[in-house]
Write an enzyme that holds these catalytic residues in place. Structure first.
Site, PDB file in Angstrom:
ATOM      1  N   PHE A  59      48.833  13.398  13.924  1.00  0.00           N
ATOM      2  CA  PHE A  59      48.204  14.725  13.930  1.00  0.00           C
ATOM      3  C   PHE A  59      47.459  14.930  15.248  1.00  0.00           C
ATOM      4  O   PHE A  59      46.314  15.335  15.282  1.00  0.00           O
ATOM      5  CB  PHE A  59      47.263  14.849  12.719  1.00  0.00           C
ATOM      6  CG  PHE A  59      46.964  16.271  12.305  1.00  0.00           C
ATOM      7  CD1 PHE A  59      47.975  17.186  12.084  1.00  0.00           C
ATOM      8  CD2 PHE A  59      45.644  16.686  12.126  1.00  0.00           C
ATOM      9  CE1 PHE A  59      47.698  18.479  11.700  1.00  0.00           C
ATOM     10  CE2 PHE A  59      45.347  17.982  11.729  1.00  0.00           C
ATOM     11  CZ  PHE A  59      46.377  18.887  11.521  1.00  0.00           C
ATOM     12  N   GLY A  60      48.174  14.627  16.332  1.00  0.00           N
ATOM     13  CA  GLY A  60      47.625  14.851  17.673  1.00  0.00           C
ATOM     14  C   GLY A  60      47.922  16.276  18.128  1.00  0.00           C
ATOM     15  O   GLY A  60      48.234  17.157  17.319  1.00  0.00           O
ATOM     16  N   ARG A  61      47.850  16.462  19.448  1.00  0.00           N
ATOM     17  CA  ARG A  61      47.975  17.821  20.016  1.00  0.00           C
ATOM     18  C   ARG A  61      49.250  18.537  19.570  1.00  0.00           C
ATOM     19  O   ARG A  61      49.212  19.700  19.166  1.00  0.00           O
ATOM     20  CB  ARG A  61      47.984  17.737  21.548  1.00  0.00           C
ATOM     21  CG  ARG A  61      46.629  17.613  22.179  1.00  0.00           C
ATOM     22  CD  ARG A  61      46.787  17.586  23.700  1.00  0.00           C
ATOM     23  NE  ARG A  61      47.446  16.353  24.089  1.00  0.00           N
ATOM     24  CZ  ARG A  61      46.790  15.286  24.554  1.00  0.00           C
ATOM     25  NH1 ARG A  61      45.495  15.328  24.736  1.00  0.00           N
ATOM     26  NH2 ARG A  61      47.438  14.186  24.872  1.00  0.00           N
ATOM     27  N   GLU A  91      68.483   6.318  23.911  1.00  0.00           N
ATOM     28  CA  GLU A  91      68.857   7.559  24.600  1.00  0.00           C
ATOM     29  C   GLU A  91      69.482   7.293  25.958  1.00  0.00           C
ATOM     30  O   GLU A  91      68.977   6.404  26.651  1.00  0.00           O
ATOM     31  CB  GLU A  91      67.572   8.369  24.866  1.00  0.00           C
ATOM     32  CG  GLU A  91      67.489   9.639  24.094  1.00  0.00           C
ATOM     33  CD  GLU A  91      66.112  10.269  24.218  1.00  0.00           C
ATOM     34  OE1 GLU A  91      65.751  10.683  25.334  1.00  0.00           O
ATOM     35  OE2 GLU A  91      65.420  10.349  23.195  1.00  0.00           O
ATOM     36  N   ALA A 151      59.443  13.088  18.515  1.00  0.00           N
ATOM     37  CA  ALA A 151      58.482  12.099  19.038  1.00  0.00           C
ATOM     38  C   ALA A 151      59.212  11.088  19.928  1.00  0.00           C
ATOM     39  O   ALA A 151      59.351  11.313  21.131  1.00  0.00           O
ATOM     40  CB  ALA A 151      57.759  11.422  17.883  1.00  0.00           C
ATOM     41  N   ARG A 152      59.720  10.041  19.324  1.00  0.00           N
ATOM     42  CA  ARG A 152      60.537   9.058  20.037  1.00  0.00           C
ATOM     43  C   ARG A 152      61.609   8.565  19.077  1.00  0.00           C
ATOM     44  O   ARG A 152      61.365   8.407  17.874  1.00  0.00           O
ATOM     45  CB  ARG A 152      59.687   7.871  20.510  1.00  0.00           C
ATOM     46  CG  ARG A 152      58.899   8.152  21.775  1.00  0.00           C
ATOM     47  CD  ARG A 152      59.805   8.379  22.999  1.00  0.00           C
ATOM     48  NE  ARG A 152      59.075   8.651  24.224  1.00  0.00           N
ATOM     49  CZ  ARG A 152      58.821   9.875  24.712  1.00  0.00           C
ATOM     50  NH1 ARG A 152      59.231  10.957  24.064  1.00  0.00           N
ATOM     51  NH2 ARG A 152      58.184  10.022  25.861  1.00  0.00           N
ATOM     52  N   HIS A 198      66.839  15.961  23.989  1.00  0.00           N
ATOM     53  CA  HIS A 198      65.457  15.723  24.449  1.00  0.00           C
ATOM     54  C   HIS A 198      64.937  16.914  25.273  1.00  0.00           C
ATOM     55  O   HIS A 198      64.574  16.769  26.443  1.00  0.00           O
ATOM     56  CB  HIS A 198      65.371  14.421  25.257  1.00  0.00           C
ATOM     57  CG  HIS A 198      63.991  13.821  25.264  1.00  0.00           C
ATOM     58  ND1 HIS A 198      63.742  12.473  25.315  1.00  0.00           N
ATOM     59  CD2 HIS A 198      62.756  14.400  25.237  1.00  0.00           C
ATOM     60  CE1 HIS A 198      62.435  12.245  25.322  1.00  0.00           C
ATOM     61  NE2 HIS A 198      61.804  13.417  25.275  1.00  0.00           N
TER      62      HIS A 198
HETATM   63  C1  DGY Z   1      57.215  13.232  27.184  1.00  0.00           C
HETATM   64  O1  DGY Z   1      56.613  13.756  28.128  1.00  0.00           O
HETATM   65  O2  DGY Z   1      56.907  12.136  26.729  1.00  0.00           O
HETATM   66  C2  DGY Z   1      58.324  14.001  26.574  1.00  0.00           C
HETATM   67  O3  DGY Z   1      59.081  13.246  25.704  1.00  0.00           O
HETATM   68  C3  DGY Z   1      59.183  14.663  27.627  1.00  0.00           C
HETATM   69  O4  DGY Z   1      59.719  15.795  27.005  1.00  0.00           O
END
Ligand code: DGY
Length: 323
Positions: free
Chosen positions: A156-158, A271, A241-242, A289
């Site tokens: 629940f960050g930015r 990726e 996210a990742r 992405h």
């Molecule tokens: C980041 O800045 O970490 C993002 O994944 C790029 O879109």
């Protein structure tokens, strides 16, 4: 005094590259090729600053190359799980990132994927392009509502908060979240957001689950088969996210078996080598992405790196120091 030598690993927006050229003895990557480990090692030996980005891998064996000239990695991106931070610290390398400026654009992509997955947008586009649309009919490509449903946020960050604002105020969604530390009360009140004590508690309550935690070893396969099984069969999983936060094999299996209704992905394990299992599924929406990929955001990210480099070379405190 000679200008500091700076290496930029990939193409950046033209306006930022132009500023770099004015300020530094900069080497740009004109053909935008991904750098090899050997090229990174040489860069660390010959430049004062190296500016990698989120698709570059900087493991310990690269960072620990002998005879380094480099003192700072000015990362173009907020995520830094591609850099071995422990090794960077051990090698005395400063690492900076670009938080804050990509919040809204990344949350917009998360909402885009949520809508695409719910309303079968990518599938519909493929159908029309394939010349297979035979016309409107009452039961054609029925999908799931978004407005008034429940969105669960893991992290629940930015970016999660920006998505929550769009989802709650734009689509009347109920917001649930998990977060290790308490969230800002004014924000929680504004969103009428409900804190869940655990991921296990959150998952069965949600129509949509969106992931917003950092990547890295602590969150690898946070969403695994067991947790996917806790989601409603009608629910959708969104990941901006990742990639390694989700066990791809388990997600592919859940989508194949319709144990969840759909997924919207912007990031992937390994990726850009996407697990081929995703490519044959209709119930997954796949983006390359794109989270931060607006002109304004990518320019602002570049400006953030410039600000960090400027502070470093002026021996001032760094705006976005990671280590
Ligand atoms: C980041 O800045 O970490 C993002 O994944 C790029 O879109």
């Amino acid at each position: 005094m000679p200008k500091p030598k700076v290496l930029v690993t990939r193409r950046w927006p033209a306006s930022v590259e132009a500023k770099l050229q004015q300020l530094y003895d900069v080497t740009l990557n004109h053909d935008d090729h991904p750098l090899s480990a050997e090229e990174f090692k040489q860069a660390l030996q010959h430049y004062d600053a190296v500016c990698p980005t989120v698709c570059d891998s900087l493991p310990a064996d690269v960072l620990s190359v002998a005879n380094k000239r480099c003192k700072i990695l000015g990362n173009f991106g907020v995520g830094y799980n591609h850099i071995d931070i422990a090794a960077a610290t051990q090698q005395g390398l400063i690492v900076t990132n670009t938080p804050g400026v990509l919040t809204e654009s990344t949350a917009d992509i998360a909402m885009t994927l949520l809508l695409m997955s719910a309303r079968r947008g990518a599938e519909g586009d493929r159908l029309v392009r394939a010349g297979q649309w035979t016309g409107w009919c009452p039961t054609h490509m029925m999908s799931s509502d978004v407005t008034g449903t429940t969105l669960g946020l893991i992290g629940f960050g930015r970016i999660a908060q920006a998505m929550a604002r769009k989802a709650h105020h734009g689509f009347g969604m109920k917001i649930l979240y998990v977060k290790p530390s308490p969230a800002d009360q004014a924000l929680v009140d504004d969103l009428q957001a409900v804190h869940c004590p655990s991921i296990e508690n959150l998952l069965p309550q949600c129509d949509y689950v969106s992931l917003h935690c950092p990547g890295g070893s602590d969150t690898r396969h946070l969403i695994n088969e067991t947790r996917l099984n806790l989601m409603k069969p009608s629910a959708h999983l969104i990941n901006t996210a990742r990639g390694d936060v989700v066990d791809s094999k388990a997600l592919i299996k859940a989508l194949q078996q319709k144990r969840i209704a759909g997924a919207g992905l912007d990031v992937y394990e390994n990726e850009p080598h996407i697990d081929p299992g995703f490519l044959t599924l209709e119930n997954v929406s796949l983006l390359p992405h794109l989270g931060s990929a607006t002109i304004a955001t990518r320019t602002a990210m570049g400006e953030k790196v410039l600000a960090n480099l400027a502070a470093f070379f002026a021996e001032e405190s760094l705006p976005d120091r990671v280590v």
